[in-house]
Design a protein around this motif. Sequence first.
Motif, PDB file in Angstrom:
ATOM      1  N   LYS A 107      83.916  47.196  -4.949  1.00 47.45           N
ATOM      2  CA  LYS A 107      83.722  45.775  -5.261  1.00 47.45           C
ATOM      3  C   LYS A 107      82.374  45.276  -4.753  1.00 47.45           C
ATOM      4  O   LYS A 107      81.911  45.684  -3.700  1.00 47.45           O
ATOM      5  N   TRP A 108      81.777  44.390  -5.506  1.00 46.79           N
ATOM      6  CA  TRP A 108      80.570  43.712  -5.041  1.00 46.79           C
ATOM      7  C   TRP A 108      80.707  42.229  -5.368  1.00 46.79           C
ATOM      8  O   TRP A 108      81.511  41.835  -6.214  1.00 46.79           O
ATOM      9  N   GLY A 109      79.939  41.413  -4.701  1.00 49.02           N
ATOM     10  CA  GLY A 109      79.969  39.982  -4.964  1.00 49.02           C
ATOM     11  C   GLY A 109      78.876  39.297  -4.180  1.00 49.02           C
ATOM     12  O   GLY A 109      78.401  39.821  -3.167  1.00 49.02           O
ATOM     13  N   THR A 110      78.459  38.153  -4.650  1.00 55.90           N
ATOM     14  CA  THR A 110      77.402  37.421  -3.958  1.00 55.90           C
ATOM     15  C   THR A 110      78.034  36.645  -2.804  1.00 55.90           C
ATOM     16  O   THR A 110      78.869  35.772  -3.042  1.00 55.90           O
ATOM     17  N   LEU A 132      74.175  30.158  -8.651  1.00 58.45           N
ATOM     18  CA  LEU A 132      75.354  30.770  -9.265  1.00 58.45           C
ATOM     19  C   LEU A 132      75.901  31.890  -8.389  1.00 58.45           C
ATOM     20  O   LEU A 132      75.203  32.469  -7.572  1.00 58.45           O
ATOM     21  N   ARG A 133      77.147  32.159  -8.569  1.00 57.69           N
ATOM     22  CA  ARG A 133      77.823  33.249  -7.856  1.00 57.69           C
ATOM     23  C   ARG A 133      78.330  34.252  -8.883  1.00 57.69           C
ATOM     24  O   ARG A 133      78.592  33.876 -10.035  1.00 57.69           O
ATOM     25  N   ALA A 134      78.443  35.479  -8.468  1.00 59.18           N
ATOM     26  CA  ALA A 134      78.944  36.504  -9.381  1.00 59.18           C
ATOM     27  C   ALA A 134      79.688  37.562  -8.577  1.00 59.18           C
ATOM     28  O   ALA A 134      79.449  37.739  -7.382  1.00 59.18           O
ATOM     29  N   GLU A 222      82.111  41.019 -13.504  1.00 62.80           N
ATOM     30  CA  GLU A 222      83.403  40.500 -13.968  1.00 62.80           C
ATOM     31  C   GLU A 222      83.366  38.996 -14.149  1.00 62.80           C
ATOM     32  O   GLU A 222      84.064  38.443 -14.988  1.00 62.80           O
ATOM     33  N   ASN A 223      82.552  38.326 -13.351  1.00 59.65           N
ATOM     34  CA  ASN A 223      82.531  36.870 -13.453  1.00 59.65           C
ATOM     35  C   ASN A 223      81.217  36.306 -12.923  1.00 59.65           C
ATOM     36  O   ASN A 223      80.676  36.808 -11.943  1.00 59.65           O
ATOM     37  N   ILE A 224      80.736  35.275 -13.619  1.00 59.47           N
ATOM     38  CA  ILE A 224      79.584  34.512 -13.112  1.00 59.47           C
ATOM     39  C   ILE A 224      80.034  33.062 -13.055  1.00 59.47           C
ATOM     40  O   ILE A 224      80.537  32.527 -14.053  1.00 59.47           O
ATOM     41  N   SER A 225      79.898  32.434 -11.918  1.00 61.30           N
ATOM     42  CA  SER A 225      80.360  31.049 -11.816  1.00 61.30           C
ATOM     43  C   SER A 225      79.261  30.158 -11.245  1.00 61.30           C
ATOM     44  O   SER A 225      78.412  30.608 -10.469  1.00 61.30           O
TER      45      SER A 225
END
Lengths: 333, 135
Positions: A107-110, A132-134, A222-225
């Motif tokens: 898993k990775w994420g900002t 933005l976060r992803a 998987e997601n950009i918010s």
Amino acid sequence: MGLLSFIRNQLIDVVEWLDDTNYTLVWRFPDEDHEVKNAAKLICREGQAAVLVNEGKLADVFGPGTHTLSTQNLPVLSSLRGWKYGFESPFKVEIYFINLRQYLDQKWGTANPVLIRDPEFGAAGKPGRVRLRAYGSYNFRIVDPGLFFREVVGTQGCVTTEDIEGHLKRLLVSSFSQAAAKSELRVMDMAAHHEVLGNAVKEAIAIDFARLGIALTMFVIENISLPPEVEKAIDLAAAQAARGIDNTMAWEGVQALRDAARQPDGNSALTAGMGAGIGMGMGQAMSHVMAGSLGGASNNLEDKLRKLKAMFESGLLTQDEYTQKKQQLLAAF
Amino acid sequence: MSDNAVACSNMSTANPPMPPEELDVFVRGLYYLAKVDGIDPREERLIVEFLRETQAGITFEDLQGSTFDPREAAVVLETSYLRRVFVRAAIALVKADGRFTDAERRAIGEIADAFGMSNAEFGELEQEASRARLE
């Protein structure tokens, strides 16, 4: 069996690693004193490599297969040691097994929002920026055991995915930020172009990973918010557009009018207007919008009734207001 | 067996299994232990064969005037790995006559003490060596 055979049997050993975890990258063979015996068999299973380290210095690297450790296939170690007695004496060496299989679904994420330039968010001549976060997942594998050992392992007896996870994540997030900035995609369009961004990150990160002896085999966004307030504004703009109002000030004016109409107090309209920061100008704009929306000479009755109904259905008008205005329109027809 | 293994096996028969100074300690030590309760013909035969195979350059008769000190062995056999090999070989040798006397156990125990081995480690080595059958 004679004494010599007995002693020789003591010197022969099998060096192997049966990995029963799915997270161990590197494992040091736990031989006491790190003595490798005469004619020891080094067994590297499929998806494994072995690195021999002589006094802290990388010597020979072996791939999958069974290797009889001899001077013939230990060229670097033989050279480093300058073996006086050939391979007959036990010698001190550390053996590290390195797992070459793929590590899936990492898993990775900002951790913090990434600042991206986007002209769409510019205002008053200032360049637009949005945070933005992803998050997503990635797969990787070790492709150069020697390099990985030199760059990552050091003297650690065991290295797991958890040990390098933080570093890989930082590289990925950094690469994602750069790729997102260079992609020239508008933030609003990124959701539809995850694959394009993902490929850009994969290309950008390849060099960084290669420096560690690792290859990124898959990278998925998987997601950009966006920040909640930006998402709210976007939703608001979408709602305005859906209702045919293309002026934010007018939209806010209509909402203020609705709120005022719902107040039981007679002065509520003025209070609400002031509370919302709406002064004379806003009042005029509101009148203009109302006139433009509902009473413009150029609009036909059907449009007016349709907009009126839309405002009622969205809760901007009460039942009484809606009925009253509708009757006025119909009477004027 | 792979080519490398064959090459290595051939090399093993041509060369001594260890450096001369270590080999010297091995033969003197084994002889010293074998004569603790009198050298049995089987023990003598094993030592003679060992001297011949390792091309140690000395004969069984030469050994009769030799001395052995556990502290000297501890200096030459530096690694605990080699020390364990020595203790296992010693136990296997003295048991070749079918007996493991108290005097033999005591003599090997003194060497194990000089090597810094614990009782547990010595017991483990004794068990391992018991499984060997020297002929």
